[in-house]
Scaffold this motif. Structure first.
Motif, mmCIF file in Angstrom:
data_model
loop_
_atom_site.group_PDB
_atom_site.id
_atom_site.type_symbol
_atom_site.label_atom_id
_atom_site.label_comp_id
_atom_site.label_asym_id
_atom_site.label_seq_id
_atom_site.Cartn_x
_atom_site.Cartn_y
_atom_site.Cartn_z
ATOM 1 N N PRO A 132 -11.303 -8.727 -10.537
ATOM 2 C CA PRO A 132 -9.860 -8.763 -10.259
ATOM 3 C C PRO A 132 -9.052 -8.240 -11.450
ATOM 4 N N LEU A 133 -7.886 -7.675 -11.151
ATOM 5 C CA LEU A 133 -7.005 -7.194 -12.217
ATOM 6 C C LEU A 133 -6.302 -8.335 -12.930
ATOM 7 N N HIS A 134 -6.068 -9.429 -12.213
ATOM 8 C CA HIS A 134 -5.386 -10.556 -12.840
ATOM 9 C C HIS A 134 -5.777 -11.840 -12.131
ATOM 10 N N LEU A 135 -5.615 -12.941 -12.829
ATOM 11 C CA LEU A 135 -5.825 -14.245 -12.225
ATOM 12 C C LEU A 135 -4.584 -14.610 -11.429
ATOM 13 N N ARG A 178 1.065 -9.530 -5.510
ATOM 14 C CA ARG A 178 1.208 -10.977 -5.706
ATOM 15 C C ARG A 178 0.937 -11.788 -4.434
ATOM 16 N N ARG A 179 0.827 -11.138 -3.295
ATOM 17 C CA ARG A 179 0.543 -11.889 -2.065
ATOM 18 C C ARG A 179 -0.921 -12.308 -2.060
ATOM 19 N N TRP A 180 -1.150 -13.603 -1.869
ATOM 20 C CA TRP A 180 -2.524 -14.120 -1.801
ATOM 21 C C TRP A 180 -3.212 -13.535 -0.564
ATOM 22 N N PRO A 181 -4.453 -13.118 -0.645
ATOM 23 C CA PRO A 181 -5.360 -13.103 -1.791
ATOM 24 C C PRO A 181 -5.256 -11.778 -2.554
ATOM 25 N N THR A 182 -4.713 -11.822 -3.745
ATOM 26 C CA THR A 182 -4.447 -10.591 -4.489
ATOM 27 C C THR A 182 -5.717 -9.809 -4.805
ATOM 28 N N TRP A 183 -6.849 -10.499 -5.001
ATOM 29 C CA TRP A 183 -8.048 -9.817 -5.475
ATOM 30 C C TRP A 183 -8.594 -8.809 -4.464
ATOM 31 N N MET A 184 -8.194 -8.907 -3.208
ATOM 32 C CA MET A 184 -8.714 -7.978 -2.199
ATOM 33 C C MET A 184 -8.459 -6.526 -2.584
ATOM 34 N N TRP A 185 -7.266 -6.266 -3.171
ATOM 35 C CA TRP A 185 -6.943 -4.887 -3.559
ATOM 36 C C TRP A 185 -6.556 -4.767 -5.031
ATOM 37 N N ALA A 186 -6.113 -5.829 -5.639
ATOM 38 C CA ALA A 186 -5.803 -5.786 -7.072
ATOM 39 C C ALA A 186 -7.089 -6.039 -7.856
ATOM 40 N N ASN A 187 -7.968 -5.047 -7.840
ATOM 41 C CA ASN A 187 -9.237 -5.163 -8.550
ATOM 42 C C ASN A 187 -9.583 -3.823 -9.203
ATOM 43 N N GLU A 188 -10.477 -3.870 -10.166
ATOM 44 C CA GLU A 188 -10.819 -2.676 -10.939
ATOM 45 C C GLU A 188 -11.476 -1.605 -10.066
ATOM 46 N N GLU A 189 -12.242 -2.030 -9.074
ATOM 47 C CA GLU A 189 -12.928 -1.080 -8.212
ATOM 48 C C GLU A 189 -11.930 -0.233 -7.413
ATOM 49 N N CYS A 242 0.821 -1.204 0.000
ATOM 50 C CA CYS A 242 0.000 0.000 0.000
ATOM 51 C C CYS A 242 0.860 1.262 0.000
ATOM 52 N N TRP A 243 2.067 1.176 0.545
ATOM 53 C CA TRP A 243 2.963 2.330 0.514
ATOM 54 C C TRP A 243 3.312 2.701 -0.929
ATOM 55 N N GLU A 244 3.475 1.712 -1.786
ATOM 56 C CA GLU A 244 3.752 2.000 -3.183
ATOM 57 C C GLU A 244 2.541 2.639 -3.863
ATOM 58 N N VAL A 245 1.335 2.198 -3.478
ATOM 59 C CA VAL A 245 0.134 2.865 -3.985
ATOM 60 C C VAL A 245 0.087 4.300 -3.467
ATOM 61 N N ASN A 246 0.411 4.484 -2.198
ATOM 62 C CA ASN A 246 0.430 5.819 -1.610
ATOM 63 C C ASN A 246 1.383 6.745 -2.367
ATOM 64 N N ARG A 247 2.557 6.254 -2.717
ATOM 65 C CA ARG A 247 3.510 7.076 -3.457
ATOM 66 C C ARG A 247 2.946 7.476 -4.819
ATOM 67 N N SER A 248 2.216 6.563 -5.435
ATOM 68 C CA SER A 248 1.629 6.865 -6.735
ATOM 69 C C SER A 248 0.510 7.898 -6.621
ATOM 70 N N GLU A 265 -1.197 0.319 -12.155
ATOM 71 C CA GLU A 265 0.019 -0.446 -12.428
ATOM 72 C C GLU A 265 0.595 -1.037 -11.139
ATOM 73 N N VAL A 266 0.551 -0.264 -10.056
ATOM 74 C CA VAL A 266 1.051 -0.750 -8.768
ATOM 75 C C VAL A 266 0.153 -1.861 -8.241
ATOM 76 N N LEU A 267 -1.149 -1.651 -8.268
ATOM 77 C CA LEU A 267 -2.085 -2.662 -7.779
ATOM 78 C C LEU A 267 -1.985 -3.951 -8.584
ATOM 79 N N ASP A 268 -1.742 -3.834 -9.881
ATOM 80 C CA ASP A 268 -1.623 -5.022 -10.727
ATOM 81 C C ASP A 268 -0.379 -5.829 -10.375
ATOM 82 N N GLY A 269 0.564 -5.214 -9.663
ATOM 83 C CA GLY A 269 1.762 -5.930 -9.242
ATOM 84 C C GLY A 269 1.602 -6.696 -7.943
#
Length: 440
Positions: A422-425, A111-122, A86-92, A105-109
């Motif tokens: 989700p942004l990615h599977l 990789r810690r399960w469960p990624t969909w919690m924050w790596a999502n379009e919403e 989230c710090w990287e999102v904060n910087r962005s 781009e940061v959220l799409d990166g």
């Protein structure tokens, strides 16, 4: 079938009389009035979710948060997520030098399960809005995006080493000693947890030495880099305690995690200065006051309870979310790939079943009085809580007995729900140890 006026019971009549529309942004005005103005209103607004994979919860939470930031001067969003990510999102979103311009781009990166919690379009859509909003403001007034959780032990230790290498190289060995202590466990929290069952204080001394040194730096805590360093050290200390407690079972690990979240929230408020206001995004089981549920009977506290105790009931507004049935993103077991799953019709006798019968609108807003006396708000009944792990065939186990008017200050209700995007599977991978309540 919903009851007609001649067949509705007393609680259903109460609900029908309390339900407010929730279709347009303007429908949030009664809730914004409950939150109050910049001066004298709530300092912390905690926004929940009844699952980690429902579009409506994420979308309406983001809609309300946009208005809180743009119109009511809220300082930052703190989410149930890992601090380093989230710090990287904060910087962005705050336009830090060298940060990616697109927070998606940061959220799409992630990789810690469960990624969909924050790596999502919403979440990506909200973060893009936040960056655009911040772009027209001076740096000191830009709203941040931070993680409250405790899981990122190894990542946080590496971040502290990077900070000390750049700013205080004479102390970098202290951080490296802490990191080396954890190295034999291969960055596997389960291996560390089982090992510390035999050696309870395995790396505690090294992490505490690191924290103590950071806190003693003259002028420390004045910059964003300082905040990032000390919070990563706090995460390492909290994670070490969390994993040790988890292996023994019981409520202690849950309490360590939620106390860490509450401490992090307070640290962020202090960093942002006098008059700072916070929005929190986390599951209902974290933000809804535990004392109004059977969680308290099991010896558990949570972020919502601690926030009310520390800041005062009148300075904290807690908004719960609830849904009837539809679809959700979740995993069938811990660490498994995500799936779109059906959410069953609510359990008879539950809050959700009552709302399905009573509410004429497909979705509705309820804003509670400070001391509600309506029966549906004072009677304890099951309230659904879907975590990252969900089995529709065992849905009956997902209901937390709740006194609604004591747990929240408001409720957003959706009769039908849909899965978030989700942004990615993701492939099945090692995740964190499961916490109580199951899967949340």
């Amino acid at each position: 079938m919903r009851p007609g006026p001649d067949t509705a019971g007393p609680e259903e009549i109460e609900i029908l009389g309390s339900a407010l529309p929730l279709e347009y942004e303007s429908d949030l005005e009664p809730l914004l009035k409950r939150i109050g103005p910049r001066l004298g209103g709530a300092r912390c607004v905690l926004l929940g979710e009844a699952s980690h994979g429902t579009h409506e919860y994420y979308a309406w939470r983001a809609t309300l948060t946009r208005r809180l930031i743009a119109e009511h001067g809220f300082s930052f969003v703190a989410v149930e997520g890992d601090w380093p990510d989230c710090w990287e999102v904060n910087r962005s979103v705050t336009g830090a030098p060298g940060a990616p311009q697109d927070p998606r781009e940061v959220l799409d990166g992630y990789r810690r399960w469960p990624t969909w919690m924050w790596a999502n379009e919403e979440t990506a859509a909200f973060c893009r809005w936040l960056r655009d909003h911040n772009a027209g403001l001076p740096p000191e007034r830009r709203a941040g995006f931070y993680g409250l959780d405790v899981y990122s032990l190894w990542e946080s230790l590496r971040a502290v080493i990077t900070y000390l290498s750049a700013h205080h190289p004479e102390y970098v060995d202290i951080a490296r000693n802490a990191y080396r202590c954890f190295e034999p466990y291969g960055e596997d929290p389960q291996v560390y947890a089982w090992t510390t069952r035999l050696v309870p204080d395995a790396c505690e001394g090294e992490v505490l030495a690191l924290l103590t040194r950071l806190r003693r730096f003259p002028g420390f805590g004045e910059s964003a880099e300082d905040l990032n360093a000390v919070q990563n050290a706090e995460v390492a200390a909290g994670a070490a305690n969390y994993y040790q407690a988890m292996i023994h079972g019981g409520p202690e690990a849950w309490n360590i995690r939620d106390v860490h979240m509450a401490d992090t929230l307070d640290r962020l408020l202090a960093f942002h200065g006098e008059g700072a206001r916070a929005v929190v995004w986390a599951h209902n089981t974290h933000v809804g006051d535990a004392r109004a549920t059977t969680m308290a009977d099991a010896g558990m506290t949570n972020l919502g309870q601690l926030a009310r105790e520390r800041h005062g009931r009148e300075r904290v507004v807690v908004v719960g979310f609830a849904g009837g049935h539809g679809d959700v993103i979740a995993a069938p077991r811990w660490g498994a790939p995500m799936e779109v799953m059906p959410v069953r019709a609510p359990l008879p006798g539950s809050l959700e079943a009552l709302l399905m019968r009573a509410v004429e609108l497909g979705q509705a807003l309820f804003v509670f009085a400070d001391a509600p006396d309506q029966s549906w708000l004072t009677t304890r009944r099951g309230h659904r809580a879907i975590g990252v792990v969900y089995d529709p065939d065992l849905d009956r186990r997902q209901f937390v007995p709740t006194t609604l008017g004591e747990r929240y200050d408001a409720l957003c209700w959706f009769a039908w729900t849909s899965a978030l995007t989700p942004l990615h599977l993701e492939a099945a991978q090692r995740g964190e140890l499961e916490t109580l309540p199951s899967g949340v």
